[in-house]
Every structure is written in C-alpha cells, then in structure tokens.
Write an enzyme that holds these catalytic residues in place. Structure first.
Site, PDB file in Angstrom:
ATOM      1  N   ASP A   1      20.411  72.670 -18.331  1.00 20.68           N
ATOM      2  CA  ASP A   1      21.807  72.245 -18.357  1.00 20.68           C
ATOM      3  C   ASP A   1      22.453  72.649 -17.041  1.00 20.68           C
ATOM      4  O   ASP A   1      21.788  73.187 -16.146  1.00 20.68           O
ATOM      5  CB  ASP A   1      22.557  72.860 -19.549  1.00 20.68           C
TER       6      ASP A   1
ATOM      7  N   GLY B   1      20.594  72.453 -13.527  1.00 27.77           N
ATOM      8  CA  GLY B   1      20.491  71.240 -12.734  1.00 27.77           C
ATOM      9  C   GLY B   1      21.375  70.132 -13.284  1.00 27.77           C
ATOM     10  O   GLY B   1      22.221  70.358 -14.160  1.00 27.77           O
TER      11      GLY B   1
ATOM     12  N   PHE C   1      21.180  66.308 -14.957  1.00 25.66           N
ATOM     13  CA  PHE C   1      20.215  65.381 -15.556  1.00 25.66           C
ATOM     14  C   PHE C   1      20.322  63.949 -15.029  1.00 25.66           C
ATOM     15  O   PHE C   1      19.505  63.101 -15.344  1.00 25.66           O
ATOM     16  CB  PHE C   1      20.231  65.406 -17.086  1.00 25.66           C
TER      17      PHE C   1
ATOM     18  N   HIS D   1      25.322  60.051 -26.626  1.00 22.60           N
ATOM     19  CA  HIS D   1      26.561  59.434 -27.135  1.00 22.60           C
ATOM     20  C   HIS D   1      27.763  59.678 -26.220  1.00 22.60           C
ATOM     21  O   HIS D   1      28.819  59.062 -26.405  1.00 22.60           O
ATOM     22  CB  HIS D   1      26.849  59.900 -28.569  1.00 22.60           C
TER      23      HIS D   1
END
Length: 354
Positions: free
Chosen positions: A208, A234, A236, A254
């Site tokens: 994360d 990091g 994503f 979502h």
C-alpha cells in the site's frame, strides 16, 4: 376493535406510510449522529443520568438535548427511565467508544462530510462526477489526509468493517492452495493478518502507500506474523510486488472507473506467475429488483468517489477479460461481500499462416 382503529392499522402499512417512513430516514440518522458526536453513550456507561447533567457535560442546551434523547428513546436508542433521566439500551451500546463492536466512528463519519456530500447528490446525477469533490475541492482520501480527526474516524470505521467482514472471508473462501498472498491496497493489514493467522504455512506481502504501511507494522507485530509477512510501500498504478501466487484486493476496484481499475489489474497481471490467482473482494450487484445493500453502496460511491462504482457479475467478467484474466467463480461470504476469483490467462502466440 372499532372502525377508526382498523383504518389506522391499515394506513400504517399503506404505500403512503411506507414512503413517508423512508423520508424520515435522514432525520433518524442525523439524530443518532448528534448523540454519537456528543458522546452521550460514553457518559451513560455507568448508569442513568439526568438530562441536566448530560447537557452540562456536553455544553448543550438542556431542553434541546432532552428533545433529542426523547426522540431517540422512542426508537429504542436510549431509554427514559424516569422524567428527564436516560440510560443505555442494547442499540445505544454501539455508540460507546470503549466497546469492541463500536459503531461510533462510522456514524460520525457518515453524519459529517459524507452526509454533506449526499446533500449534493443532484450534482452527481446530472454530471456523473463526485459530489464530494465538487463540495470540498479535493478527493476523499486527500480530505482525510488533511483533516486528521475525520481521517481517524475513517480509519476506525474501516477497521471495524474489517472486523465484521473478515471472518466470513476467511471461513467461506478456501486459501489452502495459496503459498504467498499479496494484499494489494491492503491498508493496515487487517485482512492479510486474519488470513495468515488462519493459514500458518502461508506467507504474505502487504502492499500500500507509505503512510498505510507505517501504520501496519505494529498490527503485524502484535499478531506475531512479522516473520511471514513482508511490508512494501508503493503505488499500484505503477507496479505491484512480484512473488505471490495469489493477489487479493479488497474494496479497491470499486473505488475506480473501468479505465483505472483495468490499469491496477494489469499491474497485478504483470507481477504474478502463469496461472496466478486474482481475488477481488467486493459487493456484487444482483440483477432485477432484488433488494441489495450493494445498490445503495453504488450510490455512495457515485457521490463520494470519482468513477467509483459497484458492479454486476457481468461487469466484473468484462473487467477481468480486458485485464487478461478469466473469471472462474464467485464465492459469497457471510457478509455482504463476495470473493471474485480469476486466473491469469496466458495467450501464446499463434503461428503465422503462410
């Protein structure tokens, strides 16, 4: 029973009354929010107190506070034990901050900045854009980063949600063939921690943003699994750690529109081995008129997050295909979440015809 009484009973169940009860929903919730914000349940944890004492402790107007508590007592949230004195009920206990199953942080979160954003729902319906960004001039996560009290409520609410949802995920989905699980966007690691504790031979990678990873270390240490769990910070959208045979994303996809969701999934595809598993933990919207929390949560995402949405099975299938995954199955859990399992497909180059 006389005729007028019969008429009254019938009208209580008429479409008009059902509709009016729906209209009162925001009144009820904002009343509960006010009690949560004032900390009334915490003040009553040792027993009944007078409204005069409660008003003094909360710096509120005594008569107005009484009117609030009287209304909530009529709905079983608090109880007026004698004129002007109130005590806790089983419902009110959820508003205490010192109980493991507290909902206080979530109520405050939903009753403040998120409630104001819902007041601008017409903006979202007319434009397809986030009412929250329109109202506050920034996205939800940036707002919480800049407003520590609101951010703390958000983190507490998400942790509480995980506490409720994770047992069902761990129980209902079989992780036994996973050797290394990468939790992409895993926050402070509550889901990964619960899975690793249930599967002692499994290794994990928590991935994360840097701030989330900083907050995760103590939880991982307290769970006694630091030797089996690597923490990596990091973005994503740029890359995802290699080394896992399964990649799990809970309430990540979502948050994003299709374009950005596909970008995240492609980073997972690039990082995982051939036939690696992709596990999306999300709501799945059922077809037709079937009642489902996912349909209201979808509106919440519309109002709060730019491009955020809940999806149907067909929409998840398309999303996976565009990211080079094949949807294998959807496993419902005891919560409202499902585990959507996909597998990395490898399309070998076909020989060129002469």
């Amino acid at each position: 029973m006389n005729r007028s009484a019969n008429t009254q009973v019938a009208s209580d169940f008429s479409p008009e009354m059902v509709f009016l009860q729906m209209r009162y929903g925001s009144w009820i919730f904002q009343s509960i929010y006010a009690a949560a914000k004032l900390g009334i349940a915490d003040l009553l944890k040792d027993g009944s107190r007078s409204c005069k004492d409660l008003a003094s402790a909360t710096s509120t107007h005594e008569r107005s506070l009484y009117r609030l508590l009287r209304a909530l007592a009529s709905m079983k949230v608090f109880e007026e034990t004698e004129p002007g004195y109130f005590t806790l009920t089983p419902l009110a206990n959820y508003l205490r901050s010192d109980v493991p199953d507290s909902l206080k942080a979530r109520v405050i979160m939903n009753g403040e900045e998120q409630y104001r954003a819902w007041g601008e729902i017409m903006y979202s319906i007319q434009t397809g854009k986030s009412a929250f960004e329109h109202l506050y001039g920034m996205n939800l996560l940036d707002y919480y980063a800049q407003n520590p009290e609101a951010g703390n409520n958000f983190n507490q609410a998400m942790t509480r949600s995980s506490t409720l949802q994770n047992p069902g995920i761990v129980l209902d989905y079989d992780f036994s063939d996973v050797q290394t699980l990468v939790d992409v966007g895993g926050g402070q690691g509550k889901l990964l921690t619960d899975i690793l504790k249930a599967y002692p031979k499994m290794k994990g990678i928590l991935f994360d943003q840097p701030e989330a990873i900083k907050g995760a270390k103590s939880l991982i240490e307290q769970a006694g699994i630091l030797d089996r769990c690597e923490l990596i910070a990091g973005n994503f959208f740029e890359s995802v750690p290699a080394g896992g045979d399964a990649y799990i994303l809970k309430y990540v996809i979502h948050d994003w529109d299709d374009e950005r969701a596909i970008a995240i999934l492609k980073r997972c595809y690039e990082a995982m081995p051939e036939h690696g598993k992709l596990l999306l933990v999300e709501q799945v919207i059922p077809s037709g008129n079937q009642p489902s929390f996912s349909k209201m949560l979808d509106l919440q995402m519309l109002v709060l997050c730019p491009g955020g949405c809940e999806r149907t099975e067909a929409e998840y299938r398309i999303l996976m295909e565009k990211s080079k995954f094949q949807l294998i199955k959807i496993v419902p859990t005891q919560s409202s979440l499902s585990v959507i399992e996909g597998v990395k497909t490898v399309r070998k180059n076909l020989p060129i015809s002469p």
